[in-house]
Scaffold this motif. Structure first.
Motif, PDB file in Angstrom:
ATOM      1  N   CYS A 507     -24.513 -11.139  18.088  1.00  0.00           N
ATOM      2  CA  CYS A 507     -25.354 -11.119  16.800  1.00  0.00           C
ATOM      3  C   CYS A 507     -26.414 -12.061  17.114  1.00  0.00           C
ATOM      4  O   CYS A 507     -26.706 -12.912  17.519  1.00  0.00           O
ATOM      5  CB  CYS A 507     -24.091 -11.972  15.950  1.00  0.00           C
ATOM      6  N   ASP A 508     -27.432 -11.624  16.151  1.00  0.00           N
ATOM      7  CA  ASP A 508     -28.797 -12.509  16.296  1.00  0.00           C
ATOM      8  C   ASP A 508     -28.839 -13.499  15.731  1.00  0.00           C
ATOM      9  O   ASP A 508     -27.928 -14.175  14.834  1.00  0.00           O
ATOM     10  CB  ASP A 508     -30.052 -11.444  15.857  1.00  0.00           C
ATOM     11  N   SER A 509     -29.833 -14.442  15.408  1.00  0.00           N
ATOM     12  CA  SER A 509     -29.942 -15.861  14.972  1.00  0.00           C
ATOM     13  C   SER A 509     -29.850 -15.905  13.461  1.00  0.00           C
ATOM     14  O   SER A 509     -29.886 -16.894  12.801  1.00  0.00           O
ATOM     15  CB  SER A 509     -31.192 -16.614  15.543  1.00  0.00           C
ATOM     16  N   TYR A 548     -26.716 -11.425  25.190  1.00  0.00           N
ATOM     17  CA  TYR A 548     -27.856 -11.412  24.428  1.00  0.00           C
ATOM     18  C   TYR A 548     -28.594 -12.918  24.054  1.00  0.00           C
ATOM     19  O   TYR A 548     -27.738 -13.887  24.031  1.00  0.00           O
ATOM     20  CB  TYR A 548     -27.317 -10.873  23.138  1.00  0.00           C
ATOM     21  N   ARG A 550     -30.620 -15.208  21.744  1.00  0.00           N
ATOM     22  CA  ARG A 550     -30.861 -15.209  20.174  1.00  0.00           C
ATOM     23  C   ARG A 550     -32.441 -15.810  20.011  1.00  0.00           C
ATOM     24  O   ARG A 550     -33.247 -15.527  19.134  1.00  0.00           O
ATOM     25  CB  ARG A 550     -30.224 -16.142  19.501  1.00  0.00           C
ATOM     26  N   GLY A 553     -34.601 -12.518  21.686  1.00  0.00           N
ATOM     27  CA  GLY A 553     -34.246 -11.251  21.303  1.00  0.00           C
ATOM     28  C   GLY A 553     -34.216 -10.114  22.360  1.00  0.00           C
ATOM     29  O   GLY A 553     -34.174  -8.764  22.094  1.00  0.00           O
TER      30      GLY A 553
END
Length: 930
Positions: A507-509, A548, A550, A553
């Motif tokens: 999941c991204d930030s 990944y 964060r 990206g």
């Protein structure tokens, strides 16, 4: 040496060597081996303050690990690393004797003082025998060593050769048998030897089974012998008669025995199956059994003197203490120390790098403290002991299967569960609450209609959601607070997220994107809230793992073609491609700032890739391949796990602690440097193997001229001496202390003085005469110092000062004066005082003048290096107070003093500037209103 230097290993408690117990005063210490090093624990127990508790309370304490990991089982000392693994231990007061290979190392606390070498075969046993140590090797040679005057007498005082057909397996000293030892054999016989006469007194025929252990009982002439067939023989060695025989063949070989000495007629026996049996000697029957005491063979047992406490150790990397205080006489677990009994599979830094979460093949989920070993613990999986006892099953069978992947978030630690784990061949994921160190109340079950094992997990940046991926290609999102499903990520035509197994999710930030990767090489970017696909692409080969970052990206993928690819998930294109590994890539991780990517492989290499420069900046090779790695958020410590190793190994980032302007000073570039694994003890550190010769055949790198030694001094800063504050402050206030301690009245002469000289007795029996203070014959300090100056050899203070000045290295002199008391250092400086009024021309050749010049040179050198800063400042103040007038009157000394002033002013100005910046920042923040 590369960017990361070996630091130390954590998670090791004990190995498969019997421990050694000794009592010093009111405290008891146990010495255990950990591979090539040893550790000493304080196991003192205040049993009078422990109340009787019920079975329900016992289960409660077992669940929360409150009493079990109390402060008394404390790690006190870690010994240095030896060349080989330790095979036997013995201890006496401050001395520890460790047998490794054919040698025996003697340590006084943590410092090796001797090395005994006489055996030609491996030493298997050590026995403390009064003021002597008996060592027995595999060939039947027994050497007797005296540890009085160890430095002067490194040779054994006696040697005994056992029979050719007698293979020793254990050795013990029967109580009250002067100069006699009992030796058991693999052939099944026992021999009683007089080591003083070097004569075999008697041979017991045995019981047609190999003897594995023997121990003396509190009753005279009685010993207990444990055999390989599972029988225990309590034997009277004086009359060679059997007293009683116990048998527990179902529990394997008898590997350890111990008699209780607190008045209870108990005998504890440990077997190769990990079970401890308690036998009642009066009733001649089995009293109780501690099932699942250990997960591996019992190595050693010991009842503490006059206490109902039994200590056990095992090859499962644990030591445990059992107390006999229940109403039915059964023992309960009092406290313990344990680590992984099988190699860890996954690790992750937690709590800003202070802790490490570790999941192992032993089905344990642990939290290790990097700072304080006492804070390490295993996370509770519920009432395992209670359920196992009720269902008559092993605790191991009720534990969750080994963790294959987990994720954590610190932001919601105080609110609800903040860790989620995926387990081997398990169709659900489990949540954990690290604040209480227990498993959570919710179980996450993705796709209950078609359940498949969960393979990947991730927690959102906000800490509210957990995303799970399964072997069937299903991805589902759950709320961590309630455990309720909050949506599935499904492509409408397929009915799932991926065609094959989901190998990774992230999941991204900002909870905008969710990234997933399938086994067949398809990577998809989903809308986090809408659960629909925004974009996707194909890697072109099988994807094994994804990571990944964060912050930047970037998505790093590991494929089966041994290539690491970096993708920009927003631009949807590959931005970096790293090649170099020659075997399966086991793990990889980003640095916190996203500029480095670290990867490990089964080829034994650890490579550091610079994402910005798109090249490899460093690589090291270890003998044991890395299986998992994690870099702390501050980028100061790297943690690794290795094949068939039960511990977690820490590496320190040299580029941070050295203060170098760039990592190029330490990085090896494309060259691979051989490095040993970190040792248990960090005092000696681990040395590199062939650190000057790279594995590759490339030419010498451009950084070969850079020193490989670890630079401890940080530029623009000063290093303190770490001495007690009272020691260097006393130098400044010595005159005040003398005035305060000055006697109010002079000593009075006794009315009737004895006709003989006053004397005091000594331990040696010689008479020591006291100074004739009663007659008033006391000299002043100045007269005494002047008497010492006449026709005397230079003191160690002056000798060390002169020798250090000749080689231009004052480190030994600094260590010497740091060991002096403030009054002793004051006397040494006053010894150089020039009292007589002489012409300035006559002072040049005087020894006192030369010593003063050398001291000024020493101060200039030490201030320039900025070492021991506060201590040197105190010494300079005392020195100028005593010799300031002499320096003022002599031109040559004035020049050296002026040079000292310039260096002192320059360094202090830089430090004061940094202090001023800090003061300004603190003042600004303290006056701000947020």
């Amino acid at each position: 040496m590369g960017i990361f230097e070996p630091y130390r290993a954590i998670g090791y408690i004990t190995s498969g060597v019997p421990f050694s117990v000794q009592r010093l005063g009111t405290e008891t210490f146990v010495t255990v081996t950990v591979g090539k090093a040893f550790q000493i624990y304080n196991v003192s127990a205040n049993l009078s303050s422990l109340p009787l508790i019920s079975d329900v309370e016992i289960i409660h304490l077992l669940t929360f690990s409150f009493l079990l990991q109390c402060s008394n089982l404390k790690l006190m000392l870690i010994g240095p690393q030896l060349p080989k693994k330790i095979r036997a231990l013995a201890s006496y007061r401050d001395f520890t004797f460790a047998a490794y290979g054919t040698d025996i190392a003697v340590f006084k606390r943590a410092h090796q003082v001797a090395n005994w070498s006489r055996h030609s075969a491996k030493v298997n046993f050590l026995l403390l025998f009064g003021d002597h140590i008996l060592s027995v090797d595999a060939d039947g040679n027994v050497f007797i060593w005296s540890f009085k005057g160890i430095e002067d007498n490194p040779a054994p005082i006696e040697h005994i050769k056992l029979d050719a057909n007698f293979s020793p397996t254990c050795i013990m000293h029967p109580d009250t048998y002067l100069n006699k030892v009992l030796i058991g054999s693999q052939e099944g016989s026992l021999q009683l030897w007089n080591i003083s006469a070097k004569k075999k007194l008697y041979e017991f025929k045995g019981w047609n089974s190999s003897i594995c252990s023997c121990v003396s009982s509190p009753a005279l002439d009685v010993t207990a012998v444990g055999c390989a067939d599972g029988t225990i023989h309590v034997h009277n060695i004086r009359y060679d008669k059997e007293v009683v025989t116990f048998k527990h063949s179902a529990r394997g070989t008898v590997t350890a025995l111990s008699f209780s000495t607190d008045g209870q007629p108990l005998l504890a026996s440990g077997g190769s199956s990990g079970v401890i049996s308690i036998w009642n000697l009066e009733k001649k029957r089995l009293q109780s059994v501690i099932r699942e005491a250990h997960e591996s063979s019992i190595i050693s047992l010991h009842f503490f003197a006059n206490e109902p406490v039994l200590m056990s150790s095992s090859a499962d990397n644990s030591i445990k203490m059992w107390i006999f205080d229940t109403s039915d006489g059964d023992p309960r677990l009092l406290r313990f120390r344990s680590g992984h009994s099988a190699p860890p599979l996954c690790i992750r830094f937690y709590a800003n790098g202070r802790h490490i979460l570790s999941a192992g093949q032993d089905r344990a989920f642990r939290l290790f403290s990097v700072i304080q070993d006492q804070q390490s613990r295993e996370l509770s999986q519920g009432h395992i002991s209670k359920r196992a006892k009720k269902l008559r099953m092993k605790e191991e069978e009720l534990k969750l299967k080994p963790v294959i992947a987990f994720d954590c978030a610190e932001i919601r630690e105080r609110d609800w569960c903040n860790v989620v784990t995926c387990h081997m061949d398990t169709e659900q994921a489990y949540v954990w609450r690290l604040q209480n160190f227990v498993i959570g109340e919710h179980i996450l079950r993705p796709c209950p209609e078609n359940p498949t094992p969960v393979k990947a997990c991730a927690i959102s940046a906000c800490g509210n959601f957990a995303v799970l991926g399964t072997a069937g290609g299903w991805i589902e999102r759950f709320n961590l607070q309630s455990g309720i499903s909050r949506g599935s990520y499904v492509e409408t035509p397929k009915g799932s997220a991926h065609d094959g197994e989901v190998v990774g999710v992230a999941c991204d930030s900002t909870n905008t994107l969710m990234i997933s990767a399938g086994y067949h090489g398809d990577i998809k970017v989903w809308d986090f809230k809408g659960c629909y696909v925004k974009s996707s692409w194909e890697v072109g080969c099988t994807v094994v793992k994804i990571v990944y970052n964060r912050l930047n990206g970037l998505l790093a993928t590991v494929t089966d073609d041994l290539v690491i690819r970096l993708y920009d998930v927003v631009a949807l294109r590959m931005v970096r491609k790293f090649e170099g590994h020659t075997d399966r890539i086991t793990d990889l991780c980003f640095s916190e700032d996203g500029k480095w990517l670290l990867s490990s492989s089964m080829d034994g290499s650890l490579r550091i890739w610079d994402v910005v420069l798109a090249r490899q900046i460093d690589a090291i090779h270890v003998d044991v391949s890395i299986t998992a790695l994690s870099l702390s958020p501050n980028m100061d410590v790297l943690a690794t796990t290795h094949v068939d190793q039960n511990g977690v190994y820490l590496w320190v980032n040299r580029s941070i602690f050295s203060g170098a302007s760039s990592v190029d000073s330490f990085a090896s570039g494309k060259e691979v440097v051989n490095v040993r694994l970190p040792s248990i003890s960090s005092m000696n550190g681990s040395q590199t193997e062939d650190s000057d010769e790279p594995v590759t055949d490339n030419s010498v790198s451009k950084d070969a001229s850079v020193s490989t030694t670890f630079i401890k001094q940080i530029p623009e800063l000063v290093t303190l001496s770490l001495l007690p504050k009272s020691q260097w402050q006393s130098l400044i206030n010595l005159d005040i202390i003398k005035v305060r301690n000055k006697p109010i009245e002079p000593p009075k002469k006794p009315e009737k003085a004895p006709f003989f000289l006053p004397s005091v007795p000594s331990l040696s029996g010689e008479i020591s005469f006291t100074p004739s203070e009663a007659n008033g014959d006391v000299k002043g300090n100045d007269v005494e110092m002047n008497d010492r100056k006449l026709d005397m050899a230079p003191s160690p203070f002056l000798q060390l000062l002169q020798s250090s000045a000749e080689i231009k290295n004052f480190s030994a002199f600094t260590d010497y004066i740091k060991g002096l008391s403030p009054s002793a250092l004051d006397v040494e400086l006053r010894m150089l005082q020039i009292i007589d009024d002489e012409n300035l021309e006559d002072l040049d050749g005087k020894p006192e003048m030369i010593s003063i010049e050398l001291l000024l040179d020493y101060f200039v050198c030490e201030i320039s290096y900025k070492n021991n800063f506060e201590f040197i400042q105190a010494v300079i103040r005392l020195f100028l107070k005593i010799h300031g007038e002499t320096i003022r009157c002599h031109p040559k000394l004035q020049g050296k003093a002026k040079k000292l002033l310039e260096i002192q002013s320059d360094i202090w100005q830089k430090i004061d500037t940094m202090f001023q910046r800090t003061r300004c920042m603190v003042t600004f923040l303290s006056n701000s209103q947020f």
